[in-house]
Design a protein around this motif. Structure first.
Motif, PDB file in Angstrom:
ATOM      1  N   ILE A 109      10.562  37.934 -55.566  1.00 43.14           N
ATOM      2  CA  ILE A 109      10.693  36.682 -54.825  1.00 43.14           C
ATOM      3  C   ILE A 109      11.929  35.948 -55.333  1.00 43.14           C
ATOM      4  N   ARG A 110      12.671  35.357 -54.418  1.00 48.10           N
ATOM      5  CA  ARG A 110      13.885  34.623 -54.770  1.00 48.10           C
ATOM      6  C   ARG A 110      13.605  33.125 -54.864  1.00 48.10           C
ATOM      7  N   MET A 111      14.359  32.465 -55.743  1.00 49.37           N
ATOM      8  CA  MET A 111      14.223  31.023 -55.930  1.00 49.37           C
ATOM      9  C   MET A 111      15.603  30.402 -56.080  1.00 49.37           C
ATOM     10  N   ASN A 112      15.812  29.259 -55.461  1.00 49.76           N
ATOM     11  CA  ASN A 112      17.049  28.523 -55.660  1.00 49.76           C
ATOM     12  C   ASN A 112      16.964  27.798 -56.995  1.00 49.76           C
ATOM     13  N   ALA A 113      17.778  28.219 -57.942  1.00 54.11           N
ATOM     14  CA  ALA A 113      17.755  27.608 -59.273  1.00 54.11           C
ATOM     15  C   ALA A 113      19.137  27.121 -59.687  1.00 54.11           C
ATOM     16  N   TRP A 114      19.973  26.791 -58.708  1.00 55.57           N
ATOM     17  CA  TRP A 114      21.277  26.230 -59.046  1.00 55.57           C
ATOM     18  C   TRP A 114      21.114  24.957 -59.875  1.00 55.57           C
ATOM     19  N   PRO A 115      22.009  24.717 -60.833  1.00 61.91           N
ATOM     20  CA  PRO A 115      21.967  23.455 -61.579  1.00 61.91           C
ATOM     21  C   PRO A 115      22.008  22.263 -60.618  1.00 61.91           C
ATOM     22  N   GLY A 116      21.173  21.284 -60.905  1.00 63.99           N
ATOM     23  CA  GLY A 116      21.096  20.127 -60.029  1.00 63.99           C
ATOM     24  C   GLY A 116      19.972  20.191 -59.028  1.00 63.99           C
ATOM     25  N   PHE A 117      19.266  21.334 -58.968  1.00 61.38           N
ATOM     26  CA  PHE A 117      18.149  21.473 -58.037  1.00 61.38           C
ATOM     27  C   PHE A 117      16.811  21.644 -58.757  1.00 61.38           C
ATOM     28  N   LEU A 118      16.834  21.957 -60.036  1.00 65.16           N
ATOM     29  CA  LEU A 118      15.594  22.241 -60.747  1.00 65.16           C
ATOM     30  C   LEU A 118      14.745  20.999 -61.003  1.00 65.16           C
ATOM     31  N   LYS A 120       2.309  23.389 -57.213  1.00 64.09           N
ATOM     32  CA  LYS A 120       1.513  22.185 -56.941  1.00 64.09           C
ATOM     33  C   LYS A 120       1.006  21.581 -58.235  1.00 64.09           C
ATOM     34  N   SER A 121       0.683  22.428 -59.207  1.00 59.25           N
ATOM     35  CA  SER A 121       0.164  21.933 -60.485  1.00 59.25           C
ATOM     36  C   SER A 121       1.190  21.115 -61.251  1.00 59.25           C
ATOM     37  N   VAL A 122       2.464  21.357 -60.978  1.00 64.40           N
ATOM     38  CA  VAL A 122       3.523  20.597 -61.660  1.00 64.40           C
ATOM     39  C   VAL A 122       4.171  19.588 -60.711  1.00 64.40           C
ATOM     40  N   GLY A 123       3.451  19.248 -59.649  1.00 62.25           N
ATOM     41  CA  GLY A 123       3.894  18.175 -58.767  1.00 62.25           C
ATOM     42  C   GLY A 123       4.981  18.536 -57.784  1.00 62.25           C
ATOM     43  N   ARG A 124       5.230  19.835 -57.618  1.00 61.03           N
ATOM     44  CA  ARG A 124       6.273  20.260 -56.690  1.00 61.03           C
ATOM     45  C   ARG A 124       5.663  20.748 -55.375  1.00 61.03           C
ATOM     46  N   THR A 125       6.451  20.692 -54.323  1.00 55.49           N
ATOM     47  CA  THR A 125       6.094  21.342 -53.078  1.00 55.49           C
ATOM     48  C   THR A 125       6.967  22.580 -52.928  1.00 55.49           C
ATOM     49  N   THR A 126       6.483  23.564 -52.197  1.00 56.58           N
ATOM     50  CA  THR A 126       7.244  24.794 -51.981  1.00 56.58           C
ATOM     51  C   THR A 126       7.744  24.851 -50.545  1.00 56.58           C
ATOM     52  N   GLU A 127       8.942  25.338 -50.372  1.00 55.94           N
ATOM     53  CA  GLU A 127       9.521  25.551 -49.045  1.00 55.94           C
ATOM     54  C   GLU A 127       9.907  27.022 -48.958  1.00 55.94           C
ATOM     55  N   TRP A 128       9.145  27.785 -48.167  1.00 54.19           N
ATOM     56  CA  TRP A 128       9.422  29.207 -47.997  1.00 54.19           C
ATOM     57  C   TRP A 128      10.382  29.369 -46.832  1.00 54.19           C
ATOM     58  N   VAL A 129      11.577  29.833 -47.104  1.00 48.65           N
ATOM     59  CA  VAL A 129      12.641  29.889 -46.105  1.00 48.65           C
ATOM     60  C   VAL A 129      12.965  31.341 -45.769  1.00 48.65           C
ATOM     61  N   ASN A 130      13.772  31.518 -44.724  1.00 48.28           N
ATOM     62  CA  ASN A 130      14.207  32.860 -44.352  1.00 48.28           C
ATOM     63  C   ASN A 130      14.986  33.498 -45.499  1.00 48.28           C
ATOM     64  N   ASP A 131      14.836  34.791 -45.622  1.00 49.26           N
ATOM     65  CA  ASP A 131      15.506  35.530 -46.693  1.00 49.26           C
ATOM     66  C   ASP A 131      16.969  35.761 -46.318  1.00 49.26           C
ATOM     67  N   GLN A 132      17.799  34.774 -46.628  1.00 47.25           N
ATOM     68  CA  GLN A 132      19.217  34.852 -46.301  1.00 47.25           C
ATOM     69  C   GLN A 132      20.049  34.443 -47.502  1.00 47.25           C
ATOM     70  N   ILE A 133      21.278  34.922 -47.532  1.00 45.45           N
ATOM     71  CA  ILE A 133      22.181  34.567 -48.631  1.00 45.45           C
ATOM     72  C   ILE A 133      22.321  33.050 -48.713  1.00 45.45           C
ATOM     73  N   GLY A 134      22.148  32.506 -49.907  1.00 41.13           N
ATOM     74  CA  GLY A 134      22.422  31.093 -50.125  1.00 41.13           C
ATOM     75  C   GLY A 134      21.285  30.137 -49.836  1.00 41.13           C
ATOM     76  N   PHE A 135      20.138  30.632 -49.383  1.00 38.77           N
ATOM     77  CA  PHE A 135      19.042  29.722 -49.039  1.00 38.77           C
ATOM     78  C   PHE A 135      19.535  28.681 -48.012  1.00 38.77           C
ATOM     79  N   ILE A 136      19.025  27.453 -48.108  1.00 36.90           N
ATOM     80  CA  ILE A 136      19.456  26.382 -47.191  1.00 36.90           C
ATOM     81  C   ILE A 136      20.258  25.323 -47.952  1.00 36.90           C
ATOM     82  N   ALA A 137      19.632  24.731 -48.976  1.00 37.22           N
ATOM     83  CA  ALA A 137      20.301  23.657 -49.706  1.00 37.22           C
ATOM     84  C   ALA A 137      21.633  24.087 -50.323  1.00 37.22           C
ATOM     85  N   PRO A 138      21.709  25.245 -51.003  1.00 33.43           N
ATOM     86  CA  PRO A 138      23.004  25.650 -51.552  1.00 33.43           C
ATOM     87  C   PRO A 138      24.071  25.852 -50.477  1.00 33.43           C
ATOM     88  N   ARG A 139      23.676  26.371 -49.327  1.00 33.90           N
ATOM     89  CA  ARG A 139      24.650  26.530 -48.237  1.00 33.90           C
ATOM     90  C   ARG A 139      25.223  25.180 -47.822  1.00 33.90           C
TER      91      ARG A 139
END
Length: 215
Positions: free
Chosen positions: A88-97, A120-139
């Motif tokens: 599974i891929r995750m966007n972990a660019w600095p500034g997004f964590l 959810k246990s750490v107060g985050r929501t998940t956004e499952w996006v299409n499997d594409q280069i760069g995700f959405i936010a980094p693009r």
């Protein structure tokens, strides 16, 4: 649920700076931090934030998965089709964590459900996006930064003034040049270059390329 993080110290610090937790779920999750996946013991989930920079992790992570573990990797340039099956891929660019929403792609439904519960246990929501280069936010951020370099090249304004205008005008946490410094200019150029093969609008600005080549 036992979660192992593979991260540099600054990544751990950024992730942990977001302090909201779900009290009902927090006690069901234990978290450990390591610098290399070889330190994993009996965890059920491994989230490797340094995967893109550490190709030697691949074999260890595959072995962990074969033993029933769920593997999440920071992979902005590679799609799941280019990774071992099930990763599974995750966007972990600095500034997004330290943000409340986590951007993810790939995986089976059971694995996604486990990760939804953990985040959810750490107060985050998940956004499952299409499997594409760069995700959405980094693009989006890469494109904004590139446009800022084009504006700079055309003499529209200075870096500081463009940063200030974007912060005040769009309520961005950082201006585009500050974002570039925080994320890493080489990461952004790599994404723009990969995207520009199919989408010319992402072609890196010449002055941005020159700046990165001089690093």
């Amino acid at each position: 649920m036992k979660v192992a993080w593979i991260a540099r110290d600054e990544q751990k610090q950024e992730w942990c700076s977001f302090t909201k937790h779900n009290a009902e779920l927090a006690d069901t999750v234990s978290t450990t931090w390591h610098h290399h996946p070889s330190a994993i013991t009996d965890q059920t989930i491994c989230i490797d934030l340094v995967f893109e920079d550490q190709p030697d992790h691949l074999g260890v992570l595959e072995n962990f998965q074969q033993q029933g573990g769920i593997v999440v990797v920071a992979a902005t340039l590679n799609t799941c089709q280019q990774l071992p099956s099930g990763f599974i891929r995750m966007n972990a660019w600095p500034g997004f964590l330290d943000k409340p929403c986590v951007e993810l792609a790939g995986g089976t439904t059971p694995a996604q459900e486990q990760l939804n519960l953990f985040f959810k246990s750490v107060g985050r929501t998940t956004e499952w996006v299409n499997d594409q280069i760069g995700f959405i936010a980094p693009r989006v951020i890469a494109c904004v930064i590139n446009e800022a370099y084009l504006a700079l090249q055309e003499g529209v304004s200075t870096k500081d003034q463009i940063d200030t205008a974007m912060q005040l005008g769009t309520n961005y946490p950082h201006g585009p040049f500050a974002w570039a410094n925080k994320i890493g200019k080489k990461k952004i150029i790599a994404l723009l270059t990969a995207l520009s093969k199919d989408f010319p609008r992402y072609t890196p600005a010449p002055n941005f390329c020159e700046e990165v080549n001089a690093l």
